[in-house]
Scaffold this active site. Sequence first.
Site, mmCIF file in Angstrom:
data_model
loop_
_atom_site.group_PDB
_atom_site.id
_atom_site.type_symbol
_atom_site.label_atom_id
_atom_site.label_comp_id
_atom_site.label_asym_id
_atom_site.label_seq_id
_atom_site.Cartn_x
_atom_site.Cartn_y
_atom_site.Cartn_z
ATOM 1 N N SER A 159 3.907 -95.442 -25.119
ATOM 2 C CA SER A 159 5.097 -95.804 -24.344
ATOM 3 C C SER A 159 5.325 -94.766 -23.260
ATOM 4 O O SER A 159 4.964 -93.594 -23.418
ATOM 5 C CB SER A 159 6.330 -95.847 -25.254
ATOM 6 O OG SER A 159 6.633 -94.548 -25.726
ATOM 7 N N ASP A 160 5.920 -95.201 -22.159
ATOM 8 C CA ASP A 160 6.463 -94.212 -21.236
ATOM 9 C C ASP A 160 7.585 -93.494 -21.988
ATOM 10 O O ASP A 160 8.048 -93.954 -23.038
ATOM 11 C CB ASP A 160 6.973 -94.878 -19.944
ATOM 12 C CG ASP A 160 7.034 -93.881 -18.781
ATOM 13 O OD1 ASP A 160 7.115 -92.657 -19.030
ATOM 14 O OD2 ASP A 160 7.029 -94.330 -17.617
ATOM 15 N N TRP A 161 8.032 -92.367 -21.456
ATOM 16 C CA TRP A 161 8.934 -91.488 -22.203
ATOM 17 C C TRP A 161 10.302 -92.160 -22.461
ATOM 18 O O TRP A 161 11.050 -92.425 -21.526
ATOM 19 C CB TRP A 161 9.051 -90.159 -21.465
ATOM 20 C CG TRP A 161 8.040 -89.155 -21.953
ATOM 21 C CD1 TRP A 161 8.299 -87.869 -22.350
ATOM 22 C CD2 TRP A 161 6.626 -89.331 -22.161
ATOM 23 N NE1 TRP A 161 7.134 -87.261 -22.791
ATOM 24 C CE2 TRP A 161 6.101 -88.133 -22.693
ATOM 25 C CE3 TRP A 161 5.746 -90.413 -21.993
ATOM 26 C CZ2 TRP A 161 4.748 -87.972 -23.034
ATOM 27 C CZ3 TRP A 161 4.390 -90.243 -22.322
ATOM 28 C CH2 TRP A 161 3.924 -89.045 -22.831
ATOM 29 N N ALA A 164 10.759 -95.142 -23.349
ATOM 30 C CA ALA A 164 10.793 -96.504 -22.801
ATOM 31 C C ALA A 164 11.056 -97.546 -23.865
ATOM 32 O O ALA A 164 11.535 -98.634 -23.559
ATOM 33 C CB ALA A 164 9.468 -96.818 -22.098
#
Length: 882
Positions: free
Chosen positions: A287-289, A291
Amino acid sequence: MVRSSSFLKHVALAILLAAGVQADLTTGIPDSAPPGYEEWISPIIVPAANVTGQGDWGPYVQRARALVATLTIEEKVNVTTGADVGERCVGNTGTVERIGWKGLCLEDSPLGVRFADFASAFPAGINVAMTWDVDLIKARGLAMGQEHKGKGVNVALGPMTNMGRQAAAGRQWEGFGSDPFLSGVAVTNTIDGMQSAGVIATVKHFIGNEQEHFRGGSEGFPIYSSNIDDKTMHEVYLWPFSEAIKADVGAVMCSYNLINQTQACQNSKVINGFLKQELGFQGFIMSDWAAMINGVQPALAGLDMNMPGFVQYGDSNQANPAVATNSWWGAELITMIQNGSVPESRLDDMVTRIFATYYKLGQENNYPPVSFSQLTENTYLNGQLVNEHVNVQDDHYKTIRQIGAQSAVLLKNTGSLPLSVKKLKRVGVFGSDAAPRPAGPNSCQDGTSDKGCDEGTLAMGWGSGTANFPYLIDPFAAISQHIYSIDPTVVIEGVLLDYAFAANAPVASNADTCLVFVNADSGEGYLNISGNAGDRNNITLWHGGEALIENVASQCENTIVVQHAVGAIIVESWIDHPNVTAYIQAGLPGQESGNSLVDVLFSDSPQAYNPSGRLVYTVAKQASDYPAQILYTTNVPAGYNPQITYEEGVNIDYRWFDAHNIEPRFEFGFGLSYTTFSYSNLHISSGSHWRREADHHTTTAHTTSSATSKAASSTVASSSAKASSSVATNATTSAASSISASASASASGSASVNASTTATAPTSANTTTPVINPIGGPSALYEQAASVSFTIKNTGHLSGNEIAQLYVSFPSQYAEPPRVLRGFSKVEISAGRSTSVTIPLRVKDLSVWDVVTQQWVLAQGAIGISVGSSSRNLPLSGTLHL
Ligand SMILES: *[C@@H]1O[C@H](CO)[C@@H](O)[C@H](O)[C@H]1NC(C)=O
Ligand SMILES: *[C@@H]1O[C@H](CO)[C@@H](O)[C@H](O)[C@H]1NC(C)=O
Ligand SMILES: *[C@@H]1O[C@H](CO)[C@@H](O)[C@H](O)[C@H]1NC(C)=O
Ligand SMILES: *[C@@H]1O[C@H](CO)[C@@H](O)[C@H](O)[C@H]1NC(C)=O
Ligand SMILES: *[C@@H]1O[C@H](CO)[C@@H](O)[C@H](O)[C@H]1NC(C)=O
Ligand SMILES: *[C@@H]1O[C@H](CO)[C@@H](O)[C@H](O)[C@H]1NC(C)=O
Ligand SMILES: *[C@@H]1O[C@H](CO)[C@@H](O)[C@H](O)[C@H]1NC(C)=O
Ligand SMILES: *[C@@H]1O[C@H](CO)[C@@H](O)[C@H](O)[C@H]1NC(C)=O
Ligand SMILES: *[C@@H]1O[C@H](CO)[C@@H](O)[C@H](O)[C@H]1NC(C)=O
Ligand SMILES: *[C@@H]1O[C@H](CO)[C@@H](O)[C@H](O)[C@H]1NC(C)=O
């Protein structure tokens, strides 16, 4: 951010799925689209495909499986969830103490090692793309990979390949411009370089993360939905990711935004469907941070790693993922497995993918330990040694300087460039963009972090896509130094302010050469700089750049404009000013900025370089000429997510201008040189490996050359077609255009797979057995289908590099843009000399995505081939029949 409590049982979910309802995997509630957007809902593709070990991955997957079989559930969960220890890297997985496994360090950015000292600040992605030089792209990737590894980073968070759909998009400078083919070449070579150093590359942001406003994550709700039709998805936005996967990229990062109403990290259509089935991805997706907005759904949708582990920024530190409850995964993932919402085999596959990638990159063997801290450049933090100040820069400054020079795009030159010191008497330099950053290269006067200010010369944008400068050579220093080294008697006056018009006057009116520096900045949405919340509010210059140019040009007959801008700038108010004799877009060149600029400005620089940079986006005459604009305010009723529908479809950037006959100021692919080139002698060959009959085939390729106004003789297949090469389809039949088998899932839920071909992704929501393509899609797509050769002559008096570009025009029945880039070649040619250039075309390059059969289809009929120096200067054209 409030965590939604999931209440429906797995059984109920299964019933909903069986009924064909497109539903949220966790809550069972159908995704709610605002009125008018009902058709923009992602289907559900479950279950997640297990890694298969295809391609070169076999031994590593086998080894990972063997290891995973010995791990406890806590240990496995530790590998999937960030520990957010935080002192070390921006992301850190948990460890497996029992076997002494130290976990993985994940670190930004796509242009260097973020937060590290004694590391290089490379040119931004947009600049290396502007070189159109695959060797430099790869060299940059290798150098960045070596620096990440040298600091102990296991997983580097780049390259980034969003498409710059909107000219003002805040992070487009991190990527490679607005053409999918060029981006595909750039990601491939960046990944090859990075991973050959041993670091795992991460291609991001997957997918449709084309603006910062409403992107989610730290910006909070509502999050926009990128509504992308299937053809556009495959031909534009997914293309660079498919090339990255073909290049065996180890990791993918899903983005903050929604796609068709479903958040990217829990969108099973994009993760299970596109990545793991259609593209046969063998690595892992993180995942993006922060997200993630849920726990169960991402796991079922195919997500493999939760970064950085906590639910949202501001949450407390979680030292031990397996017991952490302030995470969507961690201890929660154990609960999900125990209560049956996520099968343990899914967890096993997550961990297998992560370890397989780790083994494939050889990281179990003496990989350097993490030796820096994202929190400080100090040696100690809370009494602990956190920064060993390992110097990883090597001689990378050389590559950085080269990229800086070779990415500079010369957009106007009436003859004032190149400069020669011997001819100069008095030089004026104007604008803060020529000067050092007042608070140092890595700081802002107000203390904002992550380059969150536009002060002094601009050499990178702001946000997480940055790195610390070890030094930053500013233009004024480099220009002064160069002039002084040849003739210390030349007068050089720098008025390094933007509004000091009174001080400009005596300097500008007496100088023989005036260099005006201007810029425009942008970055990531968590910083709002001068009212620009990531995305630019306009596509004009910052701090009065236009007025500064006007002011100097009104007093100086030889005004040379140098611009450091994140992207396109509208130049109409001054570009035709008779005293503006030259204009260079130098972009974001990194730490060697001034030196690189000297190399293109001065013919007497020891490393003088005749400019060959080319635009990787279109410069319009007015902002409204672009096909898409940033959505700055919500466009739907309260309570719904803002909707960004990609109405222009495949016609992004230059394709739109071509399709609608809009004249740009500077077209995609444009850039001048100090010499001139001519094109001739076009030969087009359907040199096909995939067509078994080719040995006996009299080519149907017809060639004409508008440059010579002569019909060239028809050619034979130049590449000896080898019947032995691996061909996925029997392509000589009427089904010649079928690159992969139809995968239309039958009502029984099993996708039909044709004999020798692996099928494309199933489209049905109730497929039970994932059908997995070869890595990157059917391998026949990557075989050569044709080749185009031609001659380029350097007709000027100076050696130079030409960027030859090949554009394909598909027959009208395919509803394609008038022209799409499908090949390019950078060639160095001495004055007066000619060179023959051959550009291969792969099956994929001549195919279109068929939304009905869900496969790439090789175009039938007359395919137009145009060759030249930009998307609108195409002196050679001919026709290819396949
Ligand atoms: C499976 O999906 C197909 C096509 O989407 C649909 O027609 C069919 O009813 C579904 N079958 C079941 C058992 O849900
Ligand atoms: C999004 O919706 C469009 C329109 O229905 C469809 O063509 C496309 O395949 C969908 N994409 C995804 C990823 O759901
Ligand atoms: C993945 O592999 C496991 C273990 O072999 C198996 O139980 C599971 O069904 C597989 N999942 C899929 C989607 O094939
Ligand atoms: C999980 O990772 C944390 C953080 O590194 C560590 O403290 C803990 O011991 C690990 N758990 C196991 C079972 O190895
Ligand atoms: C299972 O546990 C997860 C994590 O706590 C929770 O979100 C989910 O609602 C639970 N599902 C069921 C069916 O109890
Ligand atoms: C950014 O800052 C400006 C002015 O400071 C403000 O008007 C705007 O609302 C901010 N934008 C966002 C998205 O926070
Ligand atoms: C464009 O934005 C920049 C940066 O915020 C600002 O300095 C400039 O004045 C704006 N231009 C116009 C025409 O509003
Ligand atoms: C160009 O520069 C000269 C000064 O050298 C000035 O007299 C003239 O007005 C300028 N031209 C324009 C259009 O400003
Ligand atoms: C794939 O197989 C199906 C069913 O046998 C057939 O109808 C179809 O034409 C085949 N497609 C190709 C490309 O061979
Ligand atoms: C391809 O052609 C060969 C030779 O004609 C034949 O043996 C084979 O069955 C064909 N394969 C497919 C998938 O049609």
